[in-house]
Design an enzyme around this catalytic site. Structure first.
Site, mmCIF file in Angstrom:
data_model
loop_
_atom_site.group_PDB
_atom_site.id
_atom_site.type_symbol
_atom_site.label_atom_id
_atom_site.label_comp_id
_atom_site.label_asym_id
_atom_site.label_seq_id
_atom_site.Cartn_x
_atom_site.Cartn_y
_atom_site.Cartn_z
ATOM 1 C CG HIS A 188 -1.603 1.331 1.422
ATOM 2 N ND1 HIS A 188 -2.787 1.662 0.821
ATOM 3 C CD2 HIS A 188 -1.244 2.438 2.144
ATOM 4 C CE1 HIS A 188 -3.142 2.883 1.147
ATOM 5 N NE2 HIS A 188 -2.220 3.377 1.961
ATOM 6 C CG HIS B 218 0.972 6.628 -0.262
ATOM 7 N ND1 HIS B 218 0.099 7.692 -0.151
ATOM 8 C CD2 HIS B 218 0.490 5.677 0.582
ATOM 9 C CE1 HIS B 218 -0.862 7.401 0.703
ATOM 10 N NE2 HIS B 218 -0.647 6.176 1.164
ATOM 11 C CD GLU C 259 -4.303 6.607 2.272
ATOM 12 O OE1 GLU C 259 -4.536 5.717 1.422
ATOM 13 O OE2 GLU C 259 -3.265 6.637 2.948
ATOM 14 C CB SER D 99 -2.947 -0.154 -2.752
ATOM 15 O OG SER D 99 -3.778 0.459 -1.777
#
Length: 266
Positions: free
Chosen positions: A128, A133, A174, A193
């Site tokens: 993740h 990111h 997010e 993700s």
């Protein structure tokens, strides 16, 4: 955003919660899980994620088999935007997390999910954090946005407004969507993700999708235990950065005192 109730870092961690990655300790099975997740998401995200995400995968060479060695990854990332990735044992306190962002350091959990957890893991792992990111941190506007978000996060904690800033983080970093070439595209790490939410966020008729409005974002609740009821859509990363640079956040917080929270589905 990462939150942890413990006040002190684990024994093996430094005062800023960082730990050595010890890349050589990852097992063949752990590398295989990374490869499985990576290939599945890369194929599925083609044409769904913003161009900057796919460009980041390429320039950072994240398609190299196995969990990335952060020392090698950081050489490429720092050369582009002066960001680095640091290993942490798992969830870290908000003040530590924002302090890392303000120093252009992104914390990544130093573990990976099991094969039977491919589709959901409550605590962010290295897949993740790095796959989700890091590709966008190779984009200058995103890099500057994330640094500014770290600074604002620390300020929000001093002013008792962390819940407001947490919503901004949630609905951008997010679970953000962007409009690119007239089409909706994914950029939020929680979506890129997630195999299921990558489809749901763009194709389902169930969630609402709103043009980005910073006051509405700061008032809007979110849930962490299911797909999102709605999303906010930005026009560009440059426009998003401008929102952080031009707004007086203490004044925003003060103006929202006493207002009712909103549901993103509304």
């Amino acid at each position: 955003m990462l939150t942890e109730e413990r006040l002190n870092p684990p024994v093996e961690a430094a005062s800023d919660w960082t730990i050595p990655q010890h890349w050589e300790r990852f097992t063949e099975e752990e590398h295989a899980v990374w490869d499985l997740l990576f290939e599945r998401q890369r194929k599925m995200l083609h044409g769904r994620a913003v161009r900057a995400f796919e460009e980041g995968l390429d320039v950072l060479r994240l398609s190299h088999p196995g969990i990335p060695d952060l020392e090698e990854l950081n050489e490429r990332l720092h050369a582009r935007t002066r960001w680095t990735v640091v290993s942490v044992p798992g969830l870290i306190p908000d003040d530590v997390f924002f302090a890392h962002l303000a120093k252009r350091q992104f914390p990544a959990g130093n573990f990976i999910r099991k094969r039977d957890q491919l589709d959901y893991l409550e605590e962010p792992d290295v897949f993740h954090d790095v796959f989700g990111h890091v590709p966008l941190l190779a984009n200058p506007a995103v890099g500057d946005f994330m640094q500014r978000l770290g600074e604002l996060g620390l300020e929000s904690m001093r002013r008792g407004a962390l819940h407001r800033l947490a919503r901004l983080y949630w609905y951008t970093v997010e679970f953000g969507l962007a409009r690119e070439d007239g089409e909706l595209r994914i950029y939020g790490a929680g979506i890129v993700s997630s195999f299921g939410e990558s489809h749901y966020s763009l194709e389902s008729a169930q969630p609402s999708r709103h043009a980005f409005d910073i006051e509405r974002v700061l008032r809007t609740r979110y849930r962490t235990d299911t797909f999102q009821a709605g999303y906010f859509v930005i026009d560009s990363f440059e426009a998003l950065l401008d929102e952080l640079l031009t707004h007086d956040f203490p004044a925003l917080y003060a103006g929202l005192e006493g207002t009712e929270d909103l549901s993103v589905a509304g």
